[in-house]
Design a protein around this motif. Structure first.
Motif: not given
Length: 388
Positions: A165-167, A194-197, A273-274, A307-309
């Motif tokens: 997930i980009p910043a 900030p960016g994270f996974r 993310a949502s 792309g988060v489901e």
């Protein structure tokens, strides 16, 4: 019929239907030790509405002040500090139903004079309790309720990759004047993220089962018999559906994330993310979860633009954020304790929604919250990895 009256009628139908699944003898049971007996909720839904408008939209005195007070508010004690009342301490079912019918009539007579904000509160409060009642009823023995048996799911589960997930920036909360919101949804403010996974799916039962096999305690909704794991559905048990989201406490979710060298997402991270997600398995669609990779309406999986489901439905999602006020918070003058009573450092924010969450509560700004050790809610989680 006004739009508000129509919405209220639909909300009432949802809560009336919940009481209809019960064996009447179950009304005086307490399915969860930290909550009231079910008879309380039969009176509370109407007492709350009546207390809300009495003195604000009506020039009428109470018709039963003792019962108004008895059914005014629920409880949220520490674990092990639940109430000790007995069934005989409560009015009879007939008395409660008579009170509720009168309160409902009084409300309906005044509905066109009630300020819109109070009508929003009455409707959404009732729909929140439709979910609360569902998880309380979930804890009853199956003989005490009637409903459809759960559908077994395939005993496989998908790979759950971490997505980048980009910043970026997110708006948490609502700007004032931008429609109804509960007091904790204001004031809207921008947060840099900030960016994270983050895991693509909610953590599944299949993934969590490995954690249990390594020594963790099983979640509340699981049990083992004859060497096989099962899940307690609302109206029946099923072999553990490995591709359902794992419904766990905040403490259990945090421990799992730590074991995976990750953490729970902060409220702002999950919000980011949502972005662009659509609902899956919400608005009373089902009594139980569906697979984490199951498509929703029109074949969509509720995928966010990252792309988060299924971030919007099929189970609330725990965050690492302690429930607290946003900058500029102002309590409702007519309900000052709705949020402020829980700004105690003992509750964590949940986002998203469950199969029993009403559509109006799926807005991105809505915030739910619970204690970290409370096992009864329909709450899953996913893990994040933060950039170094």
């Amino acid at each position: 019929m006004s739009p508000f009256a129509a919405r209220l009628e639909v909300a009432r139908a949802q809560t009336d239907a919940l009481f209809a699944v019960l064996d009447p003898r179950a009304l005086y049971r307490r399915p969860v030790a930290e909550r009231h007996r079910l008879i309380f909720y039969l009176g509370h839904l109407e007492a709350f509405d009546w207390n809300l408008i009495r003195g604000r939209a009506l020039e009428k005195p109470s018709f039963h002040a003792t019962v108004d007070k008895l059914f005014a508010f629920g409880i949220d004690p520490d674990a092990g500090a639940g109430p000790s009342d007995q069934p005989s301490d409560w009015p009879s079912e007939e008395e409660v139903r008579e009170y509720s019918a009168r309160a409902r009539r009084e409300f309906d007579d005044a509905v066109e004079r009630v300020p819109p904000e109070l009508l929003h509160v009455a409707i959404e409060h009732r729909l929140m309790h439709a979910e609360t009642l569902a998880y309380l009823i979930h804890n009853l023995p199956y003989a005490a309720k009637r409903g459809p048996a759960p559908t077994p799911a395939p005993e496989t589960f998908p790979a759950n990759p971490m997505l980048e997930i980009p910043a970026g920036t997110v708006m948490l909360g609502k700007p004032r004047g931008n429609g109804f919101g509960w007091d904790n949804e204001f004031e809207g403010h921008t947060v840099d993220v900030p960016g994270f996974r983050i895991s693509r799916f909610k953590i599944t039962n299949g993934e969590y089962l490995d954690f249990v096999r390594a020594g963790a305690q099983p979640p509340h909704f699981w049990f083992e018999r004859g060497g096989q794991w099962f899940q307690r559905g609302m109206f029946g048990e099923v072999p553990l559906p490995l591709n359902w989201p794992a419904y766990v406490t905040h403490a259990e979710a945090s421990a799992y994330a730590k074991a995976r060298a990750g953490s729970l997402p902060a409220e702002a991270q999950l919000h980011r993310a949502s972005e662009g997600a659509t609902p899956v398995n919400t608005d009373f669609a089902n009594w139980d979860p569906v697979p984490v990779d199951m498509p929703g309406a029109a074949g969509r999986r509720g995928t966010s633009r990252h792309g988060v489901e299924q971030t919007l439905g099929n189970g609330w999602e725990w965050t690492s954020t302690v429930f607290g006020p946003f900058p500029g918070f102002e309590p409702f003058p007519f309900y000052p304790g709705y949020s402020a009573d829980f700004f105690d450092g003992k509750h964590y924010v949940m986002k998203g929604g469950s199969p029993r969450t009403a559509a109006c509560l799926l807005r991105p700004t809505f915030r739910n919250w619970f204690r970290p050790d409370y096992p009864h809610v329909y709450a899953g989680f996913r893990i994040v990895e933060n950039e170094e």
